[in-house]
Design a protein around this motif. Structure first.
Motif, mmCIF file in Angstrom:
data_model
loop_
_atom_site.group_PDB
_atom_site.id
_atom_site.type_symbol
_atom_site.label_atom_id
_atom_site.label_comp_id
_atom_site.label_asym_id
_atom_site.label_seq_id
_atom_site.Cartn_x
_atom_site.Cartn_y
_atom_site.Cartn_z
ATOM 1 N N ALA A 1 0.510 4.192 -2.452
ATOM 2 C CA ALA A 1 0.225 5.553 -1.994
ATOM 3 C C ALA A 1 1.223 6.525 -2.630
ATOM 4 C CB ALA A 1 0.311 5.623 -0.475
ATOM 5 N N ALA A 2 2.485 6.101 -2.706
ATOM 6 C CA ALA A 2 3.514 6.963 -3.315
ATOM 7 C C ALA A 2 3.254 7.139 -4.812
ATOM 8 C CB ALA A 2 4.899 6.365 -3.071
ATOM 9 N N HIS B 1 7.781 6.724 8.483
ATOM 10 C CA HIS B 1 8.974 7.476 8.882
ATOM 11 C C HIS B 1 8.794 8.972 8.687
ATOM 12 C CE1 HIS B 1 9.048 6.608 4.634
ATOM 13 N NE2 HIS B 1 9.952 7.528 4.448
ATOM 14 N N ALA C 1 5.058 9.810 -7.210
ATOM 15 C CA ALA C 1 6.492 9.495 -7.087
ATOM 16 C C ALA C 1 6.934 8.529 -8.188
ATOM 17 C CB ALA C 1 6.736 8.866 -5.717
ATOM 18 N N LYS D 1 12.874 7.486 -1.083
ATOM 19 C CA LYS D 1 12.154 8.244 -0.059
ATOM 20 C C LYS D 1 11.179 7.400 0.761
ATOM 21 C CE LYS D 1 12.710 12.610 -2.310
ATOM 22 N NZ LYS D 1 12.161 13.759 -2.979
ATOM 23 N N VAL D 2 10.787 6.250 0.235
ATOM 24 C CA VAL D 2 9.819 5.438 0.976
ATOM 25 C C VAL D 2 10.425 4.095 1.395
ATOM 26 C CG1 VAL D 2 7.542 4.335 0.917
ATOM 27 C CG2 VAL D 2 7.875 6.538 -0.206
ATOM 28 N N ILE E 1 6.635 16.443 -4.442
ATOM 29 C CA ILE E 1 7.003 15.752 -5.679
ATOM 30 C C ILE E 1 6.463 16.515 -6.885
ATOM 31 C CG2 ILE E 1 6.470 13.679 -7.035
ATOM 32 C CD1 ILE E 1 6.928 12.100 -4.458
ATOM 33 N N PHE F 1 -6.536 4.623 1.412
ATOM 34 C CA PHE F 1 -6.386 3.166 1.442
ATOM 35 C C PHE F 1 -6.979 2.562 2.713
ATOM 36 C CE2 PHE F 1 -3.242 4.674 -1.485
ATOM 37 C CZ PHE F 1 -3.118 3.675 -2.432
ATOM 38 N N ASP G 1 0.821 -1.212 0.000
ATOM 39 C CA ASP G 1 0.000 0.000 0.000
ATOM 40 C C ASP G 1 0.853 1.259 0.000
ATOM 41 O OD1 ASP G 1 -2.202 -1.520 0.015
ATOM 42 O OD2 ASP G 1 -2.920 -0.948 2.004
ATOM 43 N N LEU G 2 2.019 1.169 0.671
ATOM 44 C CA LEU G 2 2.869 2.362 0.750
ATOM 45 C C LEU G 2 3.395 2.728 -0.626
ATOM 46 C CD1 LEU G 2 4.865 1.658 4.019
ATOM 47 C CD2 LEU G 2 2.999 3.252 3.659
ATOM 48 N N TYR H 1 3.136 6.990 5.450
ATOM 49 C CA TYR H 1 4.569 6.706 5.480
ATOM 50 C C TYR H 1 5.017 6.764 6.944
ATOM 51 C CZ TYR H 1 3.639 8.191 0.713
ATOM 52 O OH TYR H 1 3.085 8.329 -0.540
ATOM 53 N N PRO I 1 14.144 4.165 3.504
ATOM 54 C CA PRO I 1 14.046 4.533 4.928
ATOM 55 C C PRO I 1 13.331 3.470 5.762
ATOM 56 C CG PRO I 1 13.391 6.376 3.543
ATOM 57 C CD PRO I 1 13.567 5.209 2.631
ATOM 58 N N LEU I 2 12.366 2.783 5.151
ATOM 59 C CA LEU I 2 11.637 1.755 5.905
ATOM 60 C C LEU I 2 12.483 0.509 6.126
ATOM 61 C CD1 LEU I 2 8.101 1.972 4.270
ATOM 62 C CD2 LEU I 2 8.817 2.808 6.486
ATOM 63 N N GLN J 1 12.104 7.682 -6.759
ATOM 64 C CA GLN J 1 11.673 8.413 -5.558
ATOM 65 C C GLN J 1 11.051 7.462 -4.539
ATOM 66 O OE1 GLN J 1 9.367 11.208 -7.832
ATOM 67 N NE2 GLN J 1 10.611 12.927 -7.146
#
Lengths: 286, 405
Positions: free
Chosen positions: A182-183, B89, A188, A196-197, B102, B81, A178-179, B87, A200-201, A192
């Motif tokens: 979402a990006a 972080h 993105a 950026k997602v 963006i 969703f 989902d992340l 996110y 870092p995770l 990116q």
């Protein structure tokens, strides 16, 4: 009567449980002694003189003089540590970044025949460095990288990518899709999303991978011995053998040198033990 | 402002087709809810509209522009969703600002939009917190805020309340309804399997089954005039009771039906529509069933109470019908005590009886289809068709049954 019988049974069970626990603790302590005592003994002998080492190897030193350590530091350890740090950190950064990108591709792309590519990358785990040595020497010579930092950085990176990719891929498979979506809705690009997602995770597994890689690169001997020749480019394991060859009779300095070379990695391990164990557990079951 | 048109949308995974040619017109500013059982294709269609799934064939048109191959972020669509997909972080502020950064929006404008969304959603105090420091409801609001700041033409919600507890779900549902009121021009499409959400939020509901649209209509249309057996049983809780019967004869404008349980039913429907020998399904909602007090006479069905569920305000009786192995559910006020093995007699008003043919189509719908097929076929899917429907249903009524004591 049945009550007293029952209580006797309970007492016996308690006794067995305590005995088992005592045995287990004793075994673990013995194991710890077997592992730690040689290190302790090595560090201790670094403070002795040669006469003391030969006179009574297991006694405490007469005084805690750091002269041997200073001597070892000045007789090459400094350079070896510097080389090891450069090669280890350089290869760690390269390995983790390349592996993370690879894992991202293997988990996120809709590549046809993806299992085949996963097989190829992970199949690298089977490849023994020893069998590739001769062609690699020729390659490095032809590329003009022989006896440079880059030779070790590239080789360490290449040979550690399969294992590191394996760990990061397993972690990324567990990240919610989902992340990413979402990006994508946020506009993105793949790059990116990665930087950026996803990256870092992945921080926990990246830290684990860096630590596992540091442990490997710091102690690696075969490539370091073959692909470097000058004293200024030797890493610690190779340098230590040089010191031993050079000061074969001066055991006190050799012990001090060995202690100095082990110290950074032991400290790293204890500081980051949590990540190290998680890294090993991460590849299980995915 | 965004009109959305779906024309013969098909979606396949390899050889498996999950959407079988969806046609739907959504007007600008409408709140549309997709409902259906798991695996019916409602989420796939939503994701196809978002651009997260490619459309195998057909046209997705937003405001006259074909969007099939346009990147998701360029469609003017925002999506909330099911899992919030925040996110972890990034702070609440960064979560909301991510898409705008963006897109290259200026810092000042990003700040303005995020602050405004924060105020609307009462998140101003939490902008610098990480999602993990928020409650479920607050996270949901952040997800909505992230969608709002992009000023979308179309809002998509993919089961946004399913991770919340019951109380919070009601509160957030009301917030979403208010949000819609504050943005009358924004088109919203909302996927859920929760009927209450569908009934309370929707301007129109689209019912899906096996990759097809079964019916489109306002919540009351779907409840009162279901187009077929599936919709009849899907909308309403507990589900509508369905009894089987056969047309056995006609006399003086009345069609006689014999139920499988042995009771007789008279219907004053169009005789042309109900030929002798035709098998029908008769639908009666649990809440529309009336229990006949002892001593009163009239057209009734009879059964024995097998189980009673007390819900406080109402109770649900599970009744074993005499002459049938089927359970019949009755929803009635919880002011009269019923116990297991009680024999009860019950009936329904003629207005509340639904008739379906052997293919499961509503008889009312079939009258329209048989007589004005060309006119109805398309508009039915827009949900504005069964206006004249319900004649057969309204004129049906239970007569003294064979088992009436």
């Amino acid at each position: 009567m049945s009550v007293s019988h029952q209580s006797r049974e309970t007492e016996r069970t308690d006794f067995v449980a305590v005995l088992a626990k005592v045995c287990l603790v004793a075994f673990l302590i013995s194991l710890g002694v077997v592992v730690l005592y040689p290190l302790f003994w090595m560090a201790l002998n670094g403070f002795k003189t040669n006469a003391e080492i030969f006179g009574n190897p297991f006694a405490l030193p007469g005084g805690f003089s750091v002269a041997n350590y200073i001597a070892a530091w000045n007789q090459g350890i400094r350079n070896y540590i510097a080389t090891s740090v450069i090669v280890t950190l350089g290869s760690a950064v390269c390995t983790v970044l390349v592996s993370a990108w690879t894992a991202y591709g293997l988990t996120r792309s809709k590549l046809p025949g993806k299992p085949f590519f996963v097989g190829i990358v992970l199949g690298g785990l089977m490849l023994s460095p020893t069998v590739a040595v001769i062609p690699l020497v020729r390659m490095m010579q032809d590329l003009g990288l022989y006896n440079t930092y880059w030779a070790l950085i590239i080789l360490y990176t290449a040979f550690r990518i399969p294992f590191t990719t394996f760990l990061i891929r397993a972690y990324m498979l567990g990240l919610p899709r989902d992340l990413d979506e979402a990006a994508i809705m946020d506009g993105a690009s793949e790059g990116q999303i990665f930087w950026k997602v996803t990256l870092p995770l992945c921080k926990p597994i990246l830290v684990s991978c860096v630590i596992l890689h540091v442990l490997f690169a710091w102690n690696e001997y075969l490539f370091a011995m073959i692909f470097t020749s000058g004293a200024d480019l030797q890493t610690l394991p190779v340098g230590l053998t040089s010191i031993m060859a050079k000061h074969g009779t001066n055991y006190a300095v050799v012990f001090a040198a060995m202690t100095l070379s082990a110290l950074p990695i032991v400290m790293t391990f204890f500081a980051a033990q949590r990540f190290f164990i998680r890294g090993l557990a991460e590849g299980i079951g995915k | 402002m965004a009109d959305l048109t779906l024309r013969n949308i098909r979606k396949s995974y390899a050889d498996f087709e999950v959407l079988h040619g969806i046609d739907l017109d959504i007007k600008s500013g409408e709140f549309i809810v997709f409902v259906g059982p798991s695996g019916c294709g409602k989420s796939t269609l939503l994701r196809s509209i978002a651009g997260l799934e490619t459309i195998t064939s057909g046209d997705l048109v937003i405001d006259g522009e074909r969007m099939n191959t346009v990147a998701p972020s360029k469609r003017g669509i925002s999506m909330v969703f099911q899992s919030y997909a925040l996110y972890p972080h990034m702070t609440v502020y960064e979560n909301m600002a991510f898409g705008l950064r963006i897109a290259g929006v200026s810092k000042a404008e990003i700040d303005e939009r995020v602050q405004k969304a924060g105020e609307i959603l009462q998140l101003s105090k939490y902008l610098q917190r990480l999602p993990k420091a928020l409650s479920g409801g607050q996270r949901q609001r952040v997800a909505i805020g992230r969608a709002i700041v992009r000023n979308p033409r179309v809002f998509l919600f993919d089961e946004p309340l399913s991770n919340l507890d019951a109380a919070l779900r009601v509160a957030t549902r009301i917030e979403i309804a208010k949000l819609k009121q504050s943005m009358p021009d924004v088109t919203m499409i909302y996927v859920t399997h929760d009927q209450v959400e569908a009934m309370t939020l929707a301007d129109r509901i689209v019912v899906f089954k096996d990759g097809n649209i079964e019916q489109v209509g306002t919540p009351l249309e779907l409840y009162k005039r279901p187009a077929n057996l599936f919709v009849a049983q899907f909308i309403g809780s507990p589900a509508m009771n369905i009894l089987e019967g056969t047309v056995v004869g006609k006399s003086q404008g009345v069609t006689h039906l014999m139920l499988e349980c042995g009771a007789e039913l008279n219907v004053s429907a169009d005789r042309g529509v109900l030929p002798v020998g035709e098998r029908l399904s008769i639908g009666i909602r649990p809440e529309n069933t009336q229990i006949i007090p002892a001593g009163e006479h009239g057209p009734v069905l009879t059964g024995t109470v097998d189980f009673v569920e007390h819900l406080g305000e109402v109770q649900i009786l599970y009744v074993d019908m005499v002459g049938s192995a089927q359970k019949y559910l009755i929803k009635t006020a919880d002011d009269e005590a019923y116990a297991r093995m009680d024999t009860i007699r019950f009936t329904a008003r003629t207005n509340d009886i639904h008739l379906f043919d052997a293919k499961g189509r509503s008889i009312a719908g079939r009258i329209l289809e048989d007589h004005a097929l060309t006119h109805v076929s398309r508009s039915r899917f827009r949900g504005d068709a069964p206006g004249g429907g319900g004649t057969a249903q309204r004129s049906a009524g239970l007569r003294t049954g064979a088992l009436d004591p």
